[in-house]
Design an enzyme around this catalytic site. Sequence first.
Site, PDB file in Angstrom:
ATOM      1  N   PRO A  98     -62.057 -47.834 -30.045  1.00 55.72           N
ATOM      2  CA  PRO A  98     -63.070 -48.885 -29.895  1.00 55.72           C
ATOM      3  C   PRO A  98     -63.622 -49.364 -31.237  1.00 55.72           C
ATOM      4  CG  PRO A  98     -63.905 -46.804 -29.052  1.00 55.72           C
ATOM      5  CD  PRO A  98     -62.459 -46.607 -29.374  1.00 55.72           C
ATOM      6  N   THR A  99     -63.596 -48.507 -32.239  1.00 55.60           N
ATOM      7  CA  THR A  99     -64.037 -48.933 -33.566  1.00 55.60           C
ATOM      8  C   THR A  99     -63.107 -50.018 -34.089  1.00 55.60           C
ATOM      9  OG1 THR A  99     -65.005 -46.786 -34.077  1.00 55.60           O
ATOM     10  CG2 THR A  99     -64.467 -48.193 -35.939  1.00 55.60           C
TER      11      THR A  99
ATOM     12  N   LEU B 182     -68.176 -43.965 -30.337  1.00 53.77           N
ATOM     13  CA  LEU B 182     -67.428 -44.983 -31.086  1.00 53.77           C
ATOM     14  C   LEU B 182     -66.310 -44.301 -31.861  1.00 53.77           C
ATOM     15  CD1 LEU B 182     -67.547 -48.030 -31.375  1.00 53.77           C
ATOM     16  CD2 LEU B 182     -68.976 -47.746 -33.372  1.00 53.77           C
ATOM     17  N   HIS B 183     -65.286 -43.843 -31.138  1.00 49.72           N
ATOM     18  CA  HIS B 183     -64.150 -43.198 -31.785  1.00 49.72           C
ATOM     19  C   HIS B 183     -63.187 -44.266 -32.316  1.00 49.72           C
ATOM     20  CE1 HIS B 183     -61.499 -43.882 -28.279  1.00 49.72           C
ATOM     21  NE2 HIS B 183     -62.613 -43.722 -27.578  1.00 49.72           N
ATOM     22  N   ALA B 184     -62.025 -43.874 -32.791  1.00 51.57           N
ATOM     23  CA  ALA B 184     -61.128 -44.769 -33.531  1.00 51.57           C
ATOM     24  C   ALA B 184     -60.723 -46.038 -32.780  1.00 51.57           C
ATOM     25  CB  ALA B 184     -59.890 -44.006 -33.975  1.00 51.57           C
TER      26      ALA B 184
END
Length: 86
Positions: free
Chosen positions: A18-19, A14-16
């Site tokens: 998709p967050t 859950l990197h930037a």
Amino acid sequence: MKIIEYTFKNEMALHARPTTILISEANKFKSDIIIEKDNMTINAKSLISVLSLLIEKGDTIKIKIDGPDEDKAADAIKEILKNIEE
């Protein structure tokens, strides 16, 4: 209340990007949406809070959705999680 448990299989987890998508979707709903990981509980509608969980491949999170539109919110979040792994 709807509860979703999810384990990340993708290296990026859950990197930037998709967050940001997850938070944007969560903010469309009136229901309270929280994420739990390793005894931490945060508001899924806050970018800083979600990024602070440092979710990595292999981590399992629990998402709790409670409110008037919880069914629709749960469906939308499940779809986002599915798309993250693609």
